[in-house]
Design a protein around this motif. Structure first.
Motif, PDB file in Angstrom:
ATOM      1  N   GLY A  38       3.520  -0.044  11.392  1.00 57.69           N
ATOM      2  CA  GLY A  38       3.164  -1.456  11.354  1.00 57.69           C
ATOM      3  C   GLY A  38       3.513  -2.201  10.084  1.00 57.69           C
ATOM      4  O   GLY A  38       3.155  -3.375   9.936  1.00 57.69           O
ATOM      5  N   ALA A  39       4.216  -1.566   9.143  1.00 56.23           N
ATOM      6  CA  ALA A  39       4.599  -2.268   7.917  1.00 56.23           C
ATOM      7  C   ALA A  39       5.541  -3.422   8.246  1.00 56.23           C
ATOM      8  O   ALA A  39       6.453  -3.291   9.066  1.00 56.23           O
ATOM      9  CB  ALA A  39       5.271  -1.315   6.936  1.00 56.23           C
ATOM     10  N   ALA A  40       5.310  -4.546   7.583  1.00 55.74           N
ATOM     11  CA  ALA A  40       6.143  -5.727   7.787  1.00 55.74           C
ATOM     12  C   ALA A  40       7.215  -5.868   6.724  1.00 55.74           C
ATOM     13  O   ALA A  40       8.221  -6.549   6.945  1.00 55.74           O
ATOM     14  CB  ALA A  40       5.271  -6.981   7.797  1.00 55.74           C
ATOM     15  N   GLU A  41       7.007  -5.252   5.555  1.00 51.53           N
ATOM     16  CA  GLU A  41       7.948  -5.341   4.452  1.00 51.53           C
ATOM     17  C   GLU A  41       8.056  -3.981   3.770  1.00 51.53           C
ATOM     18  O   GLU A  41       7.089  -3.215   3.753  1.00 51.53           O
ATOM     19  CB  GLU A  41       7.498  -6.391   3.422  1.00 51.53           C
TER      20      GLU A  41
ATOM     21  N   VAL B 211       0.828  -1.198   0.000  1.00 52.34           N
ATOM     22  CA  VAL B 211       0.000   0.000   0.000  1.00 52.34           C
ATOM     23  C   VAL B 211       0.865   1.252   0.000  1.00 52.34           C
ATOM     24  O   VAL B 211       2.063   1.209   0.273  1.00 52.34           O
ATOM     25  CB  VAL B 211      -0.941   0.019   1.226  1.00 52.34           C
ATOM     26  N   ARG B 212       0.222   2.382  -0.285  1.00 52.14           N
ATOM     27  CA  ARG B 212       0.906   3.666  -0.181  1.00 52.14           C
ATOM     28  C   ARG B 212       1.296   3.900   1.288  1.00 52.14           C
ATOM     29  O   ARG B 212       0.593   3.457   2.202  1.00 52.14           O
ATOM     30  CB  ARG B 212      -0.015   4.776  -0.677  1.00 52.14           C
TER      31      ARG B 212
ATOM     32  N   VAL C 166      -0.654   2.700   5.443  1.00 53.19           N
ATOM     33  CA  VAL C 166      -0.177   1.596   6.272  1.00 53.19           C
ATOM     34  C   VAL C 166      -1.020   1.419   7.538  1.00 53.19           C
ATOM     35  O   VAL C 166      -1.470   0.294   7.831  1.00 53.19           O
ATOM     36  CB  VAL C 166       1.317   1.752   6.611  1.00 53.19           C
ATOM     37  N   PRO C 167      -1.281   2.468   8.335  1.00 53.98           N
ATOM     38  CA  PRO C 167      -2.084   2.239   9.540  1.00 53.98           C
ATOM     39  C   PRO C 167      -3.473   1.677   9.233  1.00 53.98           C
ATOM     40  O   PRO C 167      -3.955   0.772   9.931  1.00 53.98           O
ATOM     41  CB  PRO C 167      -2.173   3.633  10.172  1.00 53.98           C
ATOM     42  N   ARG C 168      -4.118   2.205   8.199  1.00 52.82           N
ATOM     43  CA  ARG C 168      -5.433   1.715   7.807  1.00 52.82           C
ATOM     44  C   ARG C 168      -5.362   0.223   7.426  1.00 52.82           C
ATOM     45  O   ARG C 168      -6.219  -0.582   7.788  1.00 52.82           O
ATOM     46  CB  ARG C 168      -5.951   2.524   6.621  1.00 52.82           C
TER      47      ARG C 168
END
Length: 241
Positions: free
Chosen positions: A93-96, A47-48, A52-54
């Motif tokens: 919270g991004a994992a990658e 995602v943009r 990310v939070p959404r």
């Protein structure tokens, strides 16, 4: 490869990073795509950064990871900007992280600058997956190989073909070059123009490990149709990614 020899919805979905990157997408359109990703059980969404939070909140409990892009789509922001963007994405919270290398520096032959730029993002990621986007449509074969090797030298987990916004996407020729340029420790991601199951399976057969696409539903519907009838529709998605 089982996903190639006997594709199932689950095995193909596990290879997909569902792309939700168009700049014009509304909040409602982003949420609809997130729900689609959750329903199909893909590996992740990409995602943009502002989404990310959404994405993390909406996909909680689905098993679908959230990834985002860094230095996207041009790769020409400073290393300091890329690392700051990476830190914020990880905090959200991004994992990658899928980062665009500095395309102009790669084309100029400044491999030290390219490698250092990637390594700085890898350091911020602290062991999380970093995929390096080469933007192969702008590169010679020699530059594709050099960029792939720089990504491995910098500690990246993946090399990736394209942003999907440069007028050219993944090709089997470039994917083979990338696969041969790096060790088995580095994986390969195809993105841009991956719009149907037949294309995905051809790319999987040459060593691609992950696919960035917005045509997830088309591809996975083709898997279902293949299981039922032995053939796919050949339908394509109109998206550029």
């Amino acid at each position: 490869m089982s996903a190639t020899e006997n594709p199932t919805v689950e095995s193909i979905a596990a290879l997909i990073d569902h792309a939700i990157l168009k700049p014009e997408l509304t909040d409602a359109e982003v949420e609809s795509d997130l729900d689609l990703a959750g329903r199909w059980g893909v590996f992740s969404v990409c995602v943009r950064p502002s989404d990310v939070p959404r994405s993390v909140a909406r996909l909680a409990g689905t098993g679908v990871a959230t990834g985002t892009v860094i230095g996207f789509p041009h790769g020409s922001t400073s290393t300091a900007a890329k690392t700051a963007e990476s830190r914020r994405a990880l905090e959200d919270g991004a994992a990658e992280l899928d980062m665009v290398l500095h395309i102009g520096r790669l084309r100029s032959g400044d491999l030290a600058a390219v490698t250092d730029d990637i390594a700085a993002v890898v350091a911020v990621a602290e062991g999380r997956i970093v995929k390096v986007i080469l933007e192969t449509a702008f590169l010679t074969d020699e530059q594709v190989v050099a960029g792939s090797k720089a990504a491995e030298a910098a500690g990246a987990s993946f090399v990736k073909t394209s942003t999907g916004f440069a007028g050219g996407g993944a090709t089997l020729h470039h994917l083979r070059l990338m696969r041969d340029a790096v060790s088995p420790a580095v994986r390969v991601k195809a993105s841009g123009g991956v719009r149907g199951l037949d294309t995905l399976l051809q790319m999987r057969a040459v060593g691609v490990d992950r696919f960035g696409t917005s045509a997830t539903e088309t591809i996975l519907t083709d898997v279902q149709r293949l299981a039922e009838t032995g053939s796919t529709s050949g339908a394509t998605d109109a998206s550029s990614y």
